[in-house]
Design a protein around this motif. Structure first.
Motif: not given
Length: 322
Positions: A111-112, A114-117, A120, A302
């Motif tokens: 989320r922090y 901003k990786v695609d949900k 991620s 990530q």
């Protein structure tokens, strides 16, 4: 494109499809020789991917999937069920704690960053449970798109490749016991193929501990998949259950309780190790520069962050608690 780049580009184009297939098949056959170890096979695949690319890339995923399963079941014939149960008990606490921690941290970090949900979540699940197998099982559950799956797989395979080379070096450098290294591998390396590859390079006991703990870990795909269905509210019923783990357990039972199979066990395990070597060669051959470039910096960051977290914490745990 500069002159050198143009020259290289022409050299790659100069190889027609038939030539690429011949080179690839020769490299594949070379992996059958006893001198080939899993790390060298992976490196050979990586080099080949950059020079000629894999001419059978459309078959790669299926071949890796089946070769890995058959190899793991074959390795089960060389293991004792009682030793495996002991190893599984030892790793259960580490498994539960690490899966919960990595999934939680991964989702928050995604989320922090901003990786695609969905990307991620797949990276987090692949790191937490069992790499590509977890991604393949959970992708239909969250209705992931092909690009999201490819990015997550790319991150996991890149880090798996690195782990296969550096984990045995770190293990020897820190004088980890066979049990400690097996536990560390099973927890900190994503994919079963690289776990087994690194552990087999370290020793027979490390291989038994790592394989047993990793496959017990893979079973967590099932509860995580059910929870994921609720969290993503997809209502999906497509959950891929790793049935081959049951065959692995049967193989261990046969080795433990069926005496007349003992003379052929060395041949079965030898074939299984060769299958694993081929699996890692195919994984390496799938990581062309094009694939590496498509992953992107942020999802890779990530993945690296989660990997460093689980590797560091797991190493501390096995050294102080195991």
């Amino acid at each position: 494109m500069d002159a050198a780049g143009l020259k290289n580009h022409k050299q790659v184009l100069h190889l027609n499809d038939t030539a690429r297939k011949i080179i690839f098949i020769l490299a594949l056959l070379f992996c059958l020789f006893p001198i080939m170890s899993p790390p060298i096979a992976l490196l050979l695949g990586l080099i080949l991917a950059q020079l000629v690319e894999n001419p059978f890339s459309h078959l790669n995923h299926k071949a890796i999937n089946w070769l890995l399963k058959i190899s793991v079941v074959g390795l089960g014939f060389g293991m004792n069920i009682f030793s495996a149960i002991q190893a599984g008990r030892q790793g259960i606490l580490f498994t539960v704690a690490s899966i919960i921690t990595v999934l939680t941290v991964g989702i928050i970090a995604g989320r922090y960053l901003k990786v695609d949900k969905r990307t991620s979540f797949l990276i987090s699940a692949g790191t937490a449970i069992c790499g590509g197998s977890a991604i393949a099982a959970l992708s239909p559950v969250i209705k992931a798109e092909e690009k999201q799956i490819s990015v997550a797989m790319g991150v996991i395979f890149i880090l798996n490749s690195i782990a296969l080379f550096i984990f045995p070096v770190i293990g020897h450098g820190l004088h980890l016991s066979q049990t400690q290294f097996g536990l560390w591998c099973a927890i900190a390396i994503h994919d079963t193929s690289s776990v087994v590859g690194a552990a087999s390079h370290y020793g027979a006991q490390a291989l038994q501990v790592a394989t047993t703990v990793k496959l017990a870990r893979a079973l967590w795909i099932i509860p995580v998949a059910f929870i994921t269905t609720l969290a993503f509210k997809t209502g999906s019923k497509k959950i891929s259950i790793p049935y081959f783990i049951g065959l692995f357990i049967v193989a261990m039972l046969v080795n433990t309780y069926v005496p007349f199979i003992k003379p052929i066990v060395p041949y079965i395990t030898s074939i299984a190790k060769t299958g694993l070597t081929l699996t890692l060669f195919l994984i390496g051959s799938s990581l062309s520069f094009k694939v590496l470039k498509s992953v992107g910096i942020v999802p890779l960051f990530q993945g690296v962050m989660l990997w460093v977290l689980i590797s560091g914490v797991a190493l501390w745990a096995v050294v102080t608690l195991a």
